[in-house]
Enzyme design. Structure first.
Site, PDB file in Angstrom:
ATOM      1  N   GLU A 175      20.469  -9.913 -19.316  1.00 45.83           N
ATOM      2  CA  GLU A 175      21.177 -11.005 -18.483  1.00 45.83           C
ATOM      3  C   GLU A 175      20.816 -12.351 -18.743  1.00 45.83           C
ATOM      4  O   GLU A 175      21.505 -13.372 -18.634  1.00 45.83           O
ATOM      5  CB  GLU A 175      20.210 -10.625 -17.245  1.00 45.83           C
ATOM      6  CG  GLU A 175      20.921 -11.242 -16.084  1.00 45.83           C
ATOM      7  CD  GLU A 175      20.123 -11.005 -14.663  1.00 45.83           C
ATOM      8  OE1 GLU A 175      19.914  -9.961 -14.596  1.00 45.83           O
ATOM      9  OE2 GLU A 175      20.079 -11.893 -13.783  1.00 45.83           O
ATOM     10  N   ASP A 176      19.519 -12.573 -19.714  1.00 46.44           N
ATOM     11  CA  ASP A 176      19.066 -13.978 -19.860  1.00 46.44           C
ATOM     12  C   ASP A 176      18.929 -14.509 -21.215  1.00 46.44           C
ATOM     13  O   ASP A 176      18.654 -15.499 -21.366  1.00 46.44           O
ATOM     14  CB  ASP A 176      17.732 -14.233 -19.283  1.00 46.44           C
ATOM     15  CG  ASP A 176      17.654 -14.060 -17.880  1.00 46.44           C
ATOM     16  OD1 ASP A 176      18.605 -13.977 -17.070  1.00 46.44           O
ATOM     17  OD2 ASP A 176      16.568 -13.705 -17.304  1.00 46.44           O
TER      18      ASP A 176
END
Ligand code: MN
Length: 757
Positions: A63-64
């Site tokens: 996600e990051d």
């Protein structure tokens, strides 16, 4: 963890560390990798297996960072890829226009993945717990509150359903701290300050128990169990109590080697210390819905200190903390895992059912909260069919869960073979048989008791269909019941203007007549308490402790009645004293009077409704010293005037005044008559207000009818005897007025009676 593949684990750490390098946590200094590492630490304490730990290390990577889920799959295998995928939110790009939808869809994905592999949700819980401990670093107060609320409403119940008490308690307390900071701090101070004292007491209690166990050759381990702050706060709130009234109850856990020892040590404790029998729970024979097993008892321990004791085996103790997690995590070998849990739990199936619903809607979260994330109980039909209900559900909920008609006409129930009212609360493994009657129809008051959305909807939809007249009289009756409890007089005497002033604030609507208000109550559109609050007559303003009131209970006498009445007061009142009970001569009836400390009118009503639910209770009244004094004083004054008035007449008609002031005598008697009329009206109002039960007595009405006749006949005798110059017309008109007034009041009253019948 001897089985750990250290090389693989190290590789995962290095991969995550490199991916997150340069990213900083919200506090502005900690490197991001500290967060996944903290999640791993939490999972290690839960004895999680290798794939879970590795997935936790990698959980924020896709996600990051630039690294993708595919790369993770290639490096660490399908299992890890699946676990990480479940936690990873859906792409921001796809939902740019509608971020709330992204939240909902991500949650759905998380739950669907969890249904296939429960470890997904366990990693998410560990992730959330660490985020909660660092929540203070988020500057935006609104965002902090939103995250805390979401945790409390979604993740805490999930931890509870999984039976992971360890995670649940820690999550709860973190939410509590951010959502109710001052209550949290007050309670924490209070609990912290009592700790020394409790520790000393616990040591003494343990000494006694250990000695007993040794004498009987039972091996035990004992430790103190501190309840988490939020659960203490919740039980205080449920009882309407404040943080100040938290009691110094001590919790102790006794660990033994076998189930047989559990019962044996229980016997020893009960022989040594008097138990509070009502509080005894056998969760070994009847495990909780989430599989929890233990014996719970409350005893008056050393020096009579109220002590909660939980007795269980070592396996049960581990399970009490880690719950379902141990069946899915590798830390404990399979043969040690107790049998309480099953993999195919019903709530997970429900989650799948709700999640698979194609429509994206806000209802998803609501449905999830209402139908899945509550504590559940399982109740049985007479044929043994299990019915799944939320905790606290009553017979009515059960009836509607089976069939609408069964709910609409439920009159009473057989609960484990015993007749009970339909408002009775159910517990897991109760066997319930509904007894129906065509005469019975849904009642607005049922809404107080039902817990399920289903029952609420069905009751309201039924009430909508009934006639306007029925709604009005229903609303009137309900409101009168509350007014009677609070000594606030008759519904018909309420002022529309005053009511509207208050109601427009809470309902945003102006009512054109009292009947319209009654109708709205009868339909369930507004609550009786909104009306009472609108009257602004919340006589008891209890920020600082509250107000003492005196309650009287009349009941049909039975075995243990006193204990049941006492327990309701003990449980619901903020404080109580001078509890007195006595029985009638033949012991048929029982009477109780107690002074109780209450917070506000709503609190009084709660206590009244709970007392009325006690089996055998006929009436509950708030006794009023002021009302009693006023009535006695007025009554004695009238009686006194009545007794001496012939003397006064005689004195005034004889010399030296005799005949001198005939008009004065005449006018005084006329005035006296009007005074009596006024006193009667006042008296009826007084009784209606302070002694609502007297209003319902036919004998009282009989006396009221008779009194003017007696008074007038006596007056007639006096007129003839003293030869008074009075106009019979005036007396006649006066009589008509009096009976008109009494008649109107009686009509009002008897209409009520009919409604009730
Ligand atoms: Mn995270």
């Amino acid at each position: 963890m001897p089985s750990l593949d250290e090389k693989r684990f190290r590789k995962a750490f290095e991969f995550a560390e490199e991916a997150h390098r340069g990213q900083i946590r919200k506090d502005g200094e900690t490197p991001y990798i500290a967060h996944p590492v903290a999640a791993v630490e939490i999972l290690v304490s839960l004895k999680a297996d290798e794939d879970t730990l590795i997935s936790a290390l990698l959980h924020d990577v896709p996600e990051d960072t630039d690294k993708t889920l595919k790369e993770i799959g290639e490096m660490f295998g399908d299992k890890v890829e699946f676990l990480v995928d479940g936690i990873t939110k859906l792409s921001k790009v796809q939902y740019q226009k509608n971020m709330p939808d992204r939240q909902v869809e991500s949650l759905k994905k998380l739950l669907l993945h969890s249904a296939k592999d429960i470890r997904v949700i366990i990693i998410k819980l560990a992730d959330r717990l660490h985020n909660m401990t660092t929540l203070g670093n988020i500057d935006n107060a609104e965002k902090r509150l939103r995250i805390a609320t979401e945790t409390l409403e979604i993740y805490v119940p999930i931890a509870n359903l999984l039976g992971i008490r360890e995670l649940k308690s820690r999550l709860e307390d973190m939410c509590f701290k951010f959502m109710f900071p001052s209550e949290y701090n007050n309670l924490k101070k209070k609990i912290d300050s009592g700790r020394e004292k409790r520790k000393k007491y616990v040591a003494r209690f343990i000494e006694v128990i250990e000695k007993e166990a040794e004498k009987n050759k039972i091996k035990i381990g004992v430790y103190e169990r501190e309840k988490n702050l939020y659960s203490i706060y919740k039980s205080l709130c449920a009882l309407g109590k404040t943080v100040d009234s938290v009691d110094d109850r001590v919790g102790i856990v006794v660990i033994v080697e076998s189930i047989k020892d559990c019962y044996q040590i229980l016997g020893l404790i009960h022989l040594k210390f008097a138990p509070l029998t009502k509080k005894f729970k056998d969760y070994i024979a009847n495990p909780k819905g989430n599989g929890y097993q233990s014996l719970h008892t409350n005893v008056f321990g050393v020096d009579g200190v109220s002590t909660e004791v939980q007795i269980r085996t070592k396996e049960m103790d581990i399970e009490a903390d880690f719950g379902m997690a141990i069946n899915f995590l590798g830390g404990y070998s399979a043969d040690k895992a107790p049998s309480g849990h099953t993999n195919d739990s019903k709530w997970l199936k429900n989650v799948v059912k709700i999640s698979e619903d194609k429509e994206v809607s806000e209802n998803f979260i609501e449905d999830l909260k209402l139908d899945v994330l509550q504590d559940r109980i399982v109740v049985l039909t007479p044929r043994g069919r299990p019915v799944d209900l939320p905790k606290g559900a009553c017979v009515i909920d059960f009836a509607y869960a089976i069939h609408t008609n069964l709910g609409n006409h439920a009159q009473k129930a057989e609960l484990n073979g015993k007749l009970v009212p339909i408002t009775s609360t159910l517990e897991t493994r109760d066997v319930v048989k509904i007894i129906t009657s065509k005469e019975v129809s849904p009642d607005l008051s049922w809404l107080h008791f039902v817990k399920t959305n289903l029952a609420k909807t069905k009751i309201l939809s039924y009430l909508k269909k009934i006639s306007k007249v029925a709604k009005i009289s229903k609303g009137k009756e309900l409101l009168q019941t509350e007014l009677d409890i609070l000594h606030m007089g008759l519904v018909t005497n309420l002022g529309l203007k005053k009511l509207n002033k208050g109601l427009v604030v809470s309902t945003g609507k102006l009512f054109v007549s009292l009947n319209e208000i009654f109708e709205a109550i009868g339909e369930g559109k507004i609550g009786t308490f909104q009306v009472i609050e609108a009257l602004g007559n919340d006589a008891v303003n209890g920020e600082s402790g509250g107000k003492w009131i005196s309650i009287k209970v009349v009941a049909k006498n039975r075995f243990r009645l006193m204990q049941d009445v006492y327990e309701v007061l003990y449980k619901y009142a903020n404080d109580m004293n001078t509890f007195k009970g006595w029985v009638s001569k033949n012991a048929d009836m029982a009477y109780f009077i107690s002074d109780v400390l209450v917070k506000n009118s709503k609190h009084i009503s709660k206590i009244f409704h709970e007392l009325n639910r006690v089996e055998g209770v006929i009436s509950v009244t708030k006794t009023s010293r002021r009302g009693l004094w006023l009535s006695v004083a007025l009554g004695s004054f009238l009686a006194l005037v009545w007794i001496i008035h012939p003397v006064l007449i005689r004195m005034s008609t004889q010399s030296p005044f005799g005949g001198q002031f005939p008009n004065l005598v005449q006018n005084t008697i006329y005035f006296g008559l009007f005074l009596m009329f006024g006193a009667l009206i006042f008296y009826v109002k007084l009784i209606g207000k302070f002694f609502p039960l007297a209003r319902k007595k036919r004998s009282l009405w009989f006396v009221v009818f008779l009194l003017p006749i007696i008074a007038t006949s006596m007056l007639a005798v006096e007129i003839l005897y003293f030869d008074l110059m009075l106009s019979w017309w005036v007396i006649f008109i006066e009589m008509i007025f009096m009976y008109l007034y009494i008649g109107i009041n009686y009509a009002d009253f008897s209409r009520f009676r009919e409604d009730r019948d």
